[in-house]
Design an enzyme around this catalytic site. Sequence first.
Site, PDB file in Angstrom:
ATOM      1  N   ASP A 295       0.875  -1.181   0.000  1.00 39.21           N
ATOM      2  CA  ASP A 295       0.000   0.000   0.000  1.00 39.21           C
ATOM      3  C   ASP A 295       0.910   1.227   0.000  1.00 39.21           C
ATOM      4  O   ASP A 295       1.434   1.626   1.036  1.00 39.21           O
ATOM      5  CB  ASP A 295      -0.891  -0.019   1.249  1.00 39.21           C
ATOM      6  CG  ASP A 295      -1.707   1.277   1.415  1.00 39.21           C
ATOM      7  OD1 ASP A 295      -1.692   2.124   0.506  1.00 39.21           O
ATOM      8  OD2 ASP A 295      -2.360   1.409   2.474  1.00 39.21           O
TER       9      ASP A 295
ATOM     10  N   LYS B  76       3.114  11.021  -3.905  1.00 45.65           N
ATOM     11  CA  LYS B  76       1.998  10.393  -4.615  1.00 45.65           C
ATOM     12  C   LYS B  76       1.040  11.431  -5.212  1.00 45.65           C
ATOM     13  O   LYS B  76       0.393  11.176  -6.223  1.00 45.65           O
ATOM     14  CB  LYS B  76       1.258   9.489  -3.631  1.00 45.65           C
ATOM     15  CG  LYS B  76       0.130   8.669  -4.217  1.00 45.65           C
ATOM     16  CD  LYS B  76      -0.364   7.717  -3.145  1.00 45.65           C
ATOM     17  CE  LYS B  76      -1.612   6.965  -3.550  1.00 45.65           C
ATOM     18  NZ  LYS B  76      -2.023   6.045  -2.468  1.00 45.65           N
TER      19      LYS B  76
ATOM     20  N   GLU C 165      -7.325   0.496  -4.076  1.00 42.61           N
ATOM     21  CA  GLU C 165      -7.196   0.476  -2.615  1.00 42.61           C
ATOM     22  C   GLU C 165      -8.488   0.054  -1.897  1.00 42.61           C
ATOM     23  O   GLU C 165      -8.446  -0.809  -1.024  1.00 42.61           O
ATOM     24  CB  GLU C 165      -6.690   1.831  -2.101  1.00 42.61           C
ATOM     25  CG  GLU C 165      -5.215   2.025  -2.424  1.00 42.61           C
ATOM     26  CD  GLU C 165      -4.716   3.453  -2.282  1.00 42.61           C
ATOM     27  OE1 GLU C 165      -5.444   4.294  -1.722  1.00 42.61           O
ATOM     28  OE2 GLU C 165      -3.599   3.730  -2.742  1.00 42.61           O
TER      29      GLU C 165
ATOM     30  N   ASP D 119     -12.706   5.415   2.164  1.00 44.82           N
ATOM     31  CA  ASP D 119     -11.259   5.491   2.431  1.00 44.82           C
ATOM     32  C   ASP D 119     -10.794   6.936   2.340  1.00 44.82           C
ATOM     33  O   ASP D 119     -10.691   7.502   1.252  1.00 44.82           O
ATOM     34  CB  ASP D 119     -10.509   4.600   1.425  1.00 44.82           C
ATOM     35  CG  ASP D 119      -8.982   4.616   1.636  1.00 44.82           C
ATOM     36  OD1 ASP D 119      -8.486   5.421   2.448  1.00 44.82           O
ATOM     37  OD2 ASP D 119      -8.297   3.814   0.978  1.00 44.82           O
TER      38      ASP D 119
HETATM   39  N1  LIG Z   1      -5.797  10.029  14.942  1.00 43.26           N
HETATM   40  C1  LIG Z   1      -5.919  10.679  13.788  1.00 43.26           C
HETATM   41  N2  LIG Z   1      -6.813  11.669  13.649  1.00 43.26           N
HETATM   42  C2  LIG Z   1      -6.922  12.351  12.495  1.00 43.26           C
HETATM   43  N3  LIG Z   1      -6.179  12.097  11.412  1.00 43.26           N
HETATM   44  C3  LIG Z   1      -5.273  11.113  11.494  1.00 43.26           C
HETATM   45  C4  LIG Z   1      -5.096  10.347  12.667  1.00 43.26           C
HETATM   46  N4  LIG Z   1      -4.121   9.433  12.438  1.00 43.26           N
HETATM   47  C5  LIG Z   1      -3.704   9.629  11.175  1.00 43.26           C
HETATM   48  N5  LIG Z   1      -4.391  10.640  10.605  1.00 43.26           N
HETATM   49  C6  LIG Z   1      -4.217  11.188   9.263  1.00 43.26           C
HETATM   50  O1  LIG Z   1      -4.343  10.155   8.327  1.00 43.26           O
HETATM   51  C7  LIG Z   1      -3.579  10.470   7.165  1.00 43.26           C
HETATM   52  C8  LIG Z   1      -2.776   9.285   6.765  1.00 43.26           C
HETATM   53  O2  LIG Z   1      -3.636   8.245   6.532  1.00 43.26           O
HETATM   54  P1  LIG Z   1      -3.186   6.980   5.692  1.00 43.26           P
HETATM   55  O3  LIG Z   1      -1.880   6.483   6.200  1.00 43.26           O
HETATM   56  O4  LIG Z   1      -4.333   6.058   5.677  1.00 43.26           O
HETATM   57  O5  LIG Z   1      -3.005   7.679   4.308  1.00 43.26           O
HETATM   58  P2  LIG Z   1      -2.222   7.158   3.046  1.00 43.26           P
HETATM   59  O6  LIG Z   1      -2.594   5.740   2.811  1.00 43.26           O
HETATM   60  O7  LIG Z   1      -0.789   7.466   3.217  1.00 43.26           O
HETATM   61  O8  LIG Z   1      -2.795   8.115   1.937  1.00 43.26           O
HETATM   62  P3  LIG Z   1      -3.647   7.826   0.606  1.00 43.26           P
HETATM   63  O9  LIG Z   1      -4.411   6.565   0.843  1.00 43.26           O
HETATM   64  O10 LIG Z   1      -4.505   9.032   0.486  1.00 43.26           O
HETATM   65  O11 LIG Z   1      -2.636   7.743  -0.474  1.00 43.26           O
HETATM   66  C9  LIG Z   1      -2.703  11.654   7.518  1.00 43.26           C
HETATM   67  O12 LIG Z   1      -3.233  12.818   6.925  1.00 43.26           O
HETATM   68  C10 LIG Z   1      -2.814  11.708   9.035  1.00 43.26           C
HETATM   69  O13 LIG Z   1      -2.673  13.022   9.509  1.00 43.26           O
HETATM   70 MG   LIG Z   2      -4.189   4.800   1.858  1.00 40.70          MG
END
Ligand SMILES: Nc1ncnc2c1ncn2[C@@H]1O[C@H](COP(=O)(O)OP(=O)(O)OP(=O)(O)O)[C@@H](O)[C@H]1O
Ligand SMILES: [Mg+2]
Length: 574
Positions: free
Chosen positions: A10, A72, A149, A172
Amino acid sequence: MKKSTVIGIDLGTSTTEAAVFRDGRPEILLTMDHKAIIPSVVGLDEGGNWIVGERAKAQMLLAPDRTAMEVKRLIGKGKEITLGKQNYSPVDLSSRILEYVRTYAGEYLGETIERAVISVPAYFDDIQRHETLLAGTRAGLQVERILNEPTAAALSYGLEHMEEESHILVYDLGGGTFDVTLLEMFEGILEVKASSGDNELGGKDFDRKLIDYLVRRFRTLHGIDLEESLQAMVRIRDAAEECKMALSTSDSYRIVLPLIARKGDKPLALDETITVGQFEEMTRDLIERTHAPIEVVLQDGGILASEIDRVILVGGSTRMPMVEKDISSFLGITPSRAVNPDLAVAEGAAIQAGMIQGIIDPEEGLVMTDVNPYTLGVQSFDGYTVNNMTVIIPRNVTIPVERTEIFTTHHDYQTEADIRVYQGESALVTSNHFLGEFRISGIPSRRAGKENIKVSFAYDVNGILDVKAVIVSTGKQASIQIDLQDTGSLPLDEEEIDLSGWKDVKGSSAYRAVIRRVERMMKKIGSPMDGEMDILSEGLDALKRAIILEEWDEAKELEENLIDLVSFLEGIDT
Ligand SMILES: Nc1ncnc2c1ncn2[C@@H]1O[C@H](COP(=O)(O)OP(=O)(O)OP(=O)(O)O)[C@@H](O)[C@H]1O
Ligand SMILES: [Mg+2]
């Protein structure tokens, strides 16, 4: 022969995770530091060596100009990123992250990893998918599948709940993208009905609202524009994200950043308290932007909100309480927290990898179908305007899919036609996304409307499009696999040359010694994350490519460079 392991990755905007399918279930891979979640950050250290993950994130504050995050968001957009003195494409930088994953996955599993399933937002277009695939290839991975995803997340849910029969909505909200997908599950068969989303909506945008607020407040209070200081902005960005996360579990949060600026010689601090209410107010428009894509999937999937049995939350941003509140009031159903929002996508990618390796029996286990999220078509002429979009494959049909349309020549004695391919929902191509074009020539010269051209689109399970045109009367064909636009990356066919064939080229023997020497040095260095290693392996590939293409001047020059470098490395080694 045992086939090599396929891992699921991922590759997120903010974080990256990987998993493998073992002993009947997905297992998250850990880094050497026992971390499951790695920041999607990449940079160059002081010595010019590539660093990825925690180490890159750690240098963000000290060396923002040598560190890149949220790569990304730029993939497929034809933009470059400057690190130090050089420009890199998003493909280059993403491949560094994937290479890091490949390395730690190999360490964890105790074998060399060469195959992967990589997930992308369902709402990624063809070029973004292509570039993700290319990044995987550059990282030394054979990309077995580009998987959506939310579909991956649903697989992870589905594996545990196979007996259910239901309509599932996967919501998501990650760091950079929002995806929503409607699925139907029936006796272990997971069928994606529709996907939609917003590629420019994620946790980062919520951070941005806070950042803008803080900057504005500081300007009002002190008359100083913090945006002029890169260091200050890095600190504010971190503080904003921290504040946002804290507000997911508490009612208010105080941000204190001492020494953020100076006025004369007086040091100034930023000191603000934000309440949940304030935060929800300032981000209301963002949360409301999720509604339109949800409506699209319900409509395309042909169901009403009341027919949804379960809403699954994925992505770190769904931890914000306003997400649950908004879904409850908008759809009238309380979402469930049945999967781990950080890991479900990687787990689903590993399940897909398991299916590819044949270790999940489709007779007993899970079967899945997916859809294409965008309408695909060509530019056409209707007698009035040339900007019409003629739909060949409508959005949200089950993939793989192949569709054909017949076009006729539109002026007399026309001998060629340009096929211009677009992706998007507008009736006018000018509002859609141009994917590529090609020309078919050799049409017999006759009166308008007398010749037919058959245009076929094939959209595969990776979400990648093949377009073909045939002159019906002669059978002559032309085709493209949609080209990458000018993104500063290598064209696909250059990547696809099989470099192992260099030995068979007449005249290659003169280069055998140097190639052997470089390969020996690479073995000695060992770690694929090393800076020198990269230069060597790129140089070696370039040399082999030059030999295969019989570009001897080029080969000579590359040979000299490689000899210099290897001699230098041999020198420091002894
Ligand atoms: N406890 C929380 N409350 C609010 N937001 C959060 C919390 N924990 C993580 N995040 C937010 O979640 C986001 C990251 O989520 P995730 O890792 O699922 O995204 P990603 O898979 O990297 O991104 P994408 O799927 O959009 O490419 C960040 O913006 C982070 O600030
Ligand atoms: Mg993601």
